[in-house]
Design a protein around this motif. Structure first.
Motif, short mmCIF file in Angstrom:
data_model
loop_
_atom_site.label_atom_id
_atom_site.label_comp_id
_atom_site.label_asym_id
_atom_site.label_seq_id
_atom_site.Cartn_x
_atom_site.Cartn_y
_atom_site.Cartn_z
N HIS A 187 36.43 -34.90 -0.83
CA HIS A 187 35.59 -35.98 -0.27
C HIS A 187 34.34 -35.44 0.45
N TYR A 188 34.29 -34.16 0.74
CA TYR A 188 33.16 -33.60 1.50
C TYR A 188 31.83 -33.84 0.79
N LYS A 189 31.81 -33.69 -0.53
CA LYS A 189 30.56 -33.87 -1.28
C LYS A 189 29.98 -35.27 -1.06
N TRP A 190 30.84 -36.25 -0.81
CA TRP A 190 30.35 -37.62 -0.61
C TRP A 190 29.61 -37.76 0.72
N PHE A 191 29.99 -36.95 1.70
CA PHE A 191 29.24 -36.95 2.97
C PHE A 191 27.85 -36.35 2.75
N ILE A 192 27.78 -35.29 1.96
CA ILE A 192 26.48 -34.68 1.66
C ILE A 192 25.60 -35.67 0.90
N ASN A 197 32.54 -27.76 12.81
CA ASN A 197 32.19 -27.67 11.41
C ASN A 197 31.96 -29.04 10.83
N THR A 198 31.25 -29.08 9.71
CA THR A 198 31.06 -30.33 9.00
C THR A 198 32.19 -30.54 7.99
N ARG A 237 19.40 -31.20 11.08
CA ARG A 237 20.58 -31.24 10.21
C ARG A 237 20.73 -29.93 9.43
N LEU A 238 19.63 -29.39 8.95
CA LEU A 238 19.68 -28.11 8.23
C LEU A 238 20.14 -26.99 9.15
N ALA A 239 19.68 -26.99 10.38
CA ALA A 239 20.12 -25.99 11.36
C ALA A 239 21.62 -26.15 11.63
N GLU A 240 22.08 -27.38 11.73
CA GLU A 240 23.51 -27.62 11.96
C GLU A 240 24.34 -27.17 10.77
N LEU A 241 23.84 -27.37 9.57
CA LEU A 241 24.56 -26.89 8.39
C LEU A 241 24.66 -25.37 8.39
N SER A 242 23.64 -24.70 8.90
CA SER A 242 23.66 -23.24 9.02
C SER A 242 24.71 -22.80 10.03
N ILE A 243 24.78 -23.50 11.15
CA ILE A 243 25.80 -23.21 12.17
C ILE A 243 27.19 -23.45 11.57
N ALA A 244 27.34 -24.57 10.87
CA ALA A 244 28.63 -24.90 10.27
C ALA A 244 29.05 -23.84 9.25
N LYS A 245 28.10 -23.37 8.46
CA LYS A 245 28.41 -22.33 7.45
C LYS A 245 28.87 -21.04 8.13
N LYS A 249 38.20 -35.13 25.13
CA LYS A 249 39.13 -35.54 26.18
C LYS A 249 39.22 -37.07 26.23
N TYR A 250 38.15 -37.74 25.82
CA TYR A 250 38.05 -39.19 25.91
C TYR A 250 38.23 -39.91 24.59
N VAL A 251 37.79 -39.27 23.49
CA VAL A 251 37.81 -39.88 22.16
C VAL A 251 38.23 -38.81 21.16
N LYS A 252 39.06 -39.20 20.19
CA LYS A 252 39.53 -38.22 19.20
C LYS A 252 38.42 -37.68 18.30
N HIS A 253 37.53 -38.54 17.86
CA HIS A 253 36.48 -38.15 16.91
C HIS A 253 35.11 -38.61 17.40
N PRO A 254 34.64 -38.04 18.51
CA PRO A 254 33.36 -38.53 19.06
C PRO A 254 32.17 -38.32 18.14
N ASN A 255 32.17 -37.25 17.37
CA ASN A 255 31.03 -36.99 16.50
C ASN A 255 30.86 -38.07 15.44
N TYR A 256 31.96 -38.64 14.96
CA TYR A 256 31.87 -39.69 13.95
C TYR A 256 31.23 -40.95 14.54
N ILE A 257 31.52 -41.22 15.79
CA ILE A 257 30.90 -42.36 16.47
C ILE A 257 29.40 -42.11 16.63
N ILE A 258 29.06 -40.89 17.03
CA ILE A 258 27.66 -40.52 17.21
C ILE A 258 26.89 -40.65 15.89
N VAL A 259 27.48 -40.18 14.81
CA VAL A 259 26.81 -40.27 13.50
C VAL A 259 26.61 -41.73 13.11
#
Length: 169
Positions: free
Chosen positions: A42-47, A98-99, A16-24, A116-126
């Protein structure tokens, strides 16, 4: 918690820290290209949610009298599939991943890969991860509570993200 569980949780935190670095890095690039951030409030609430998620796992497993020692390979397989999906999402969006909700005006919304299949796949994964990770280490209360909290936050985030993406194109 057993040694493998500590390693497992630590590995996820490091990921997750590596992903935050990529996102930054992606955020800096997008903003240098004229990207506009939406939904900052609302972003702070995800953190907070994700930090509390790991604290909850550690607290629940330390208070749990029943110590889980065996690996549930079915749940581990689901977790690994979710990780593959996560990598697929990040790879597909590339510099646009990005996050945060950051849009580049005039850029077409990406509709390839999992998008191509789902609008927000990352939210499902999370959501899957928020259930599976605690279940793998014996934190059942965390496994029920945090996917529900995630869904509540998504009721705010997805409409704002959709609005931002619609206006940007």
């Amino acid at each position: 918690m057993t040694t493998w569980m500590w390693f497992f949780i630590l590995a996820i935190i490091m990921q997750r820290l590596a992903e935050l670095s990529i996102a930054k890095s992606n955020e800096k690039w997008m903003k240098s290209m004229g990207g506009i951030e939406k939904g900052e409030k609302h972003y702070k609430w995800f953190i907070i949610l994700h930090c509390c998620f790991f604290i909850s796992i550690l607290t629940e497993t330390s208070l749990n009298k029943h110590i889980l020692t065996d690996v549930n390979y079915f749940l581990l397989l689901i977790f690994l599939a979710a990780q593959a999906g996560r990598v697929w999402c990040i790879h597909t969006l590339g510099k646009f991943w990005n996050t945060k909700v950051i849009v580049l005006p005039g850029v077409i919304v990406i509709k390839k890969g999992p998008y191509k299949y789902v609008k927000h796949p990352n939210y499902i994964i999370v959501a899957v991860e928020l259930f599976v990770i605690p279940m793998l280490v014996g934190a059942q209360l965390t496994a029920v509570l945090f996917p529900l909290l995630h869904l509540l936050l998504l009721r705010i985030r997805i409409p704002r993200e959709e609005k931002a993406l619609t206006k940007a194109t």
